[in-house]
Design a protein around this motif. Sequence first.
Motif, PDB file in Angstrom:
ATOM      1  N   PHE A 193       0.626  -1.421   0.493  1.00 20.25           N
ATOM      2  CA  PHE A 193       0.199   0.079  -0.210  1.00 20.25           C
ATOM      3  C   PHE A 193       1.042   1.387  -0.213  1.00 20.25           C
ATOM      4  O   PHE A 193       0.262   2.524  -0.441  1.00 20.25           O
ATOM      5  N   GLY A 194       2.139   1.291   0.227  1.00 19.67           N
ATOM      6  CA  GLY A 194       2.905   2.327   0.741  1.00 19.67           C
ATOM      7  C   GLY A 194       2.911   3.289   2.224  1.00 19.67           C
ATOM      8  O   GLY A 194       2.857   2.330   3.172  1.00 19.67           O
ATOM      9  N   PHE A 195       4.398   4.358   1.771  1.00 18.55           N
ATOM     10  CA  PHE A 195       4.580   4.067   2.891  1.00 18.55           C
ATOM     11  C   PHE A 195       3.599   5.085   3.975  1.00 18.55           C
ATOM     12  O   PHE A 195       3.644   4.687   5.093  1.00 18.55           O
ATOM     13  N   LYS A 196       2.857   6.230   3.636  1.00 16.30           N
ATOM     14  CA  LYS A 196       1.890   6.612   5.000  1.00 16.30           C
ATOM     15  C   LYS A 196       1.084   5.740   5.412  1.00 16.30           C
ATOM     16  O   LYS A 196       0.784   5.970   6.267  1.00 16.30           O
ATOM     17  N   TYR A 197       0.450   4.894   4.364  1.00 18.86           N
ATOM     18  CA  TYR A 197      -0.701   3.500   5.086  1.00 18.86           C
ATOM     19  C   TYR A 197       0.521   2.739   5.808  1.00 18.86           C
ATOM     20  O   TYR A 197      -0.258   2.317   7.309  1.00 18.86           O
ATOM     21  N   ALA A 198       1.868   2.919   5.992  1.00 17.73           N
ATOM     22  CA  ALA A 198       2.166   1.719   6.464  1.00 17.73           C
ATOM     23  C   ALA A 198       2.413   2.578   7.929  1.00 17.73           C
ATOM     24  O   ALA A 198       2.898   1.966   9.235  1.00 17.73           O
ATOM     25  N   LEU A 199       2.312   3.582   7.728  1.00 12.58           N
ATOM     26  CA  LEU A 199       2.641   4.257   9.489  1.00 12.58           C
ATOM     27  C   LEU A 199       1.918   4.489  10.175  1.00 12.58           C
ATOM     28  O   LEU A 199       1.916   4.550  10.823  1.00 12.58           O
ATOM     29  N   VAL A 200       0.493   4.548   9.217  1.00 15.26           N
ATOM     30  CA  VAL A 200      -0.779   5.478   9.932  1.00 15.26           C
ATOM     31  C   VAL A 200      -0.902   3.414  10.449  1.00 15.26           C
ATOM     32  O   VAL A 200      -1.450   2.961  11.530  1.00 15.26           O
ATOM     33  N   VAL A 201      -0.432   2.076   9.624  1.00 15.41           N
ATOM     34  CA  VAL A 201      -1.532   0.469  10.330  1.00 15.41           C
ATOM     35  C   VAL A 201      -0.294   1.147  11.307  1.00 15.41           C
ATOM     36  O   VAL A 201      -0.825   0.113  12.790  1.00 15.41           O
ATOM     37  N   GLY A 202       0.944   0.505  11.394  1.00 16.88           N
ATOM     38  CA  GLY A 202       1.762   0.484  12.008  1.00 16.88           C
ATOM     39  C   GLY A 202       1.388   1.721  14.095  1.00 16.88           C
ATOM     40  O   GLY A 202       1.239   0.641  14.756  1.00 16.88           O
ATOM     41  N   THR A 203       1.522   2.739  13.285  1.00 16.89           N
ATOM     42  CA  THR A 203       0.083   3.739  15.118  1.00 16.89           C
ATOM     43  C   THR A 203      -1.070   2.949  15.381  1.00 16.89           C
ATOM     44  O   THR A 203      -0.607   3.242  16.699  1.00 16.89           O
ATOM     45  N   LEU A 204      -1.153   2.579  14.418  1.00 19.88           N
ATOM     46  CA  LEU A 204      -2.698   1.859  15.073  1.00 19.88           C
ATOM     47  C   LEU A 204      -2.668   0.684  15.795  1.00 19.88           C
ATOM     48  O   LEU A 204      -2.983   0.615  16.840  1.00 19.88           O
ATOM     49  N   ARG A 205      -1.542  -0.265  15.362  1.00 23.96           N
ATOM     50  CA  ARG A 205      -1.593  -1.365  16.247  1.00 23.96           C
ATOM     51  C   ARG A 205      -0.613  -0.671  17.257  1.00 23.96           C
ATOM     52  O   ARG A 205      -1.361  -1.721  18.229  1.00 23.96           O
ATOM     53  N   CYS A 206      -0.238   0.140  16.997  1.00 20.72           N
ATOM     54  CA  CYS A 206       0.685   0.022  18.907  1.00 20.72           C
ATOM     55  C   CYS A 206      -0.607   0.669  19.725  1.00 20.72           C
ATOM     56  O   CYS A 206      -0.636  -0.185  20.590  1.00 20.72           O
TER      57      CYS A 206
END
Length: 180
Positions: A52-65
């Motif tokens: 999906f790309g960088f910005k979605y990876a940041l969002v997924v990582g933040t929400l996951r944490c």
Amino acid sequence: MNVRRMIYLSLLVAVGIALQIVETYIPLPIYGVPGAKLGLANIVNLVTLVVFGFKYALVVGTLRCFVATLGTGAVTGLFYSLSGALFSTFIMWLVDRYFSKQFSLIGVSVFGALAHNIAQLTVASLMVYNFLIFTYLPFMMIISLFTGYFVGLTSIYTANHLKKIVPKKGNGYKDRPRHI
């Protein structure tokens, strides 16, 4: 945002939360290296980054944490997991974007594991006001080679299968084969 993409990203967040919570119950029998973990939840960050790309990876990582912290109750763990997830995602993005011809997804993952450990040790040293905690770094780097390899290998297979079912248009999909 496309509803279908939102559903895929929500599922990735849910899988990441589950993996992070399960991982808290898996002890690694490495004497003398506290905090060493497999990094199972990083599979989700790497797959999201590739598909999906960088910005979605940041969002997924933040929400996951954040949500996994609510599930485990370890509030101080939020600082460690969030710093590790964000810094490793950034480093994985840099390596994947600029050095994808030199490194497979396994190499990208190893760099992410190294970055994750550096970020967590930095947070730990700031929390206890002691930079001697970086003496763990060589041991953590050796462990990162193995955990990064496992996460990268798993991510290759997961991302390749997910790319087949996720629509290509506008989601950061990279149309190049990822292999070992």
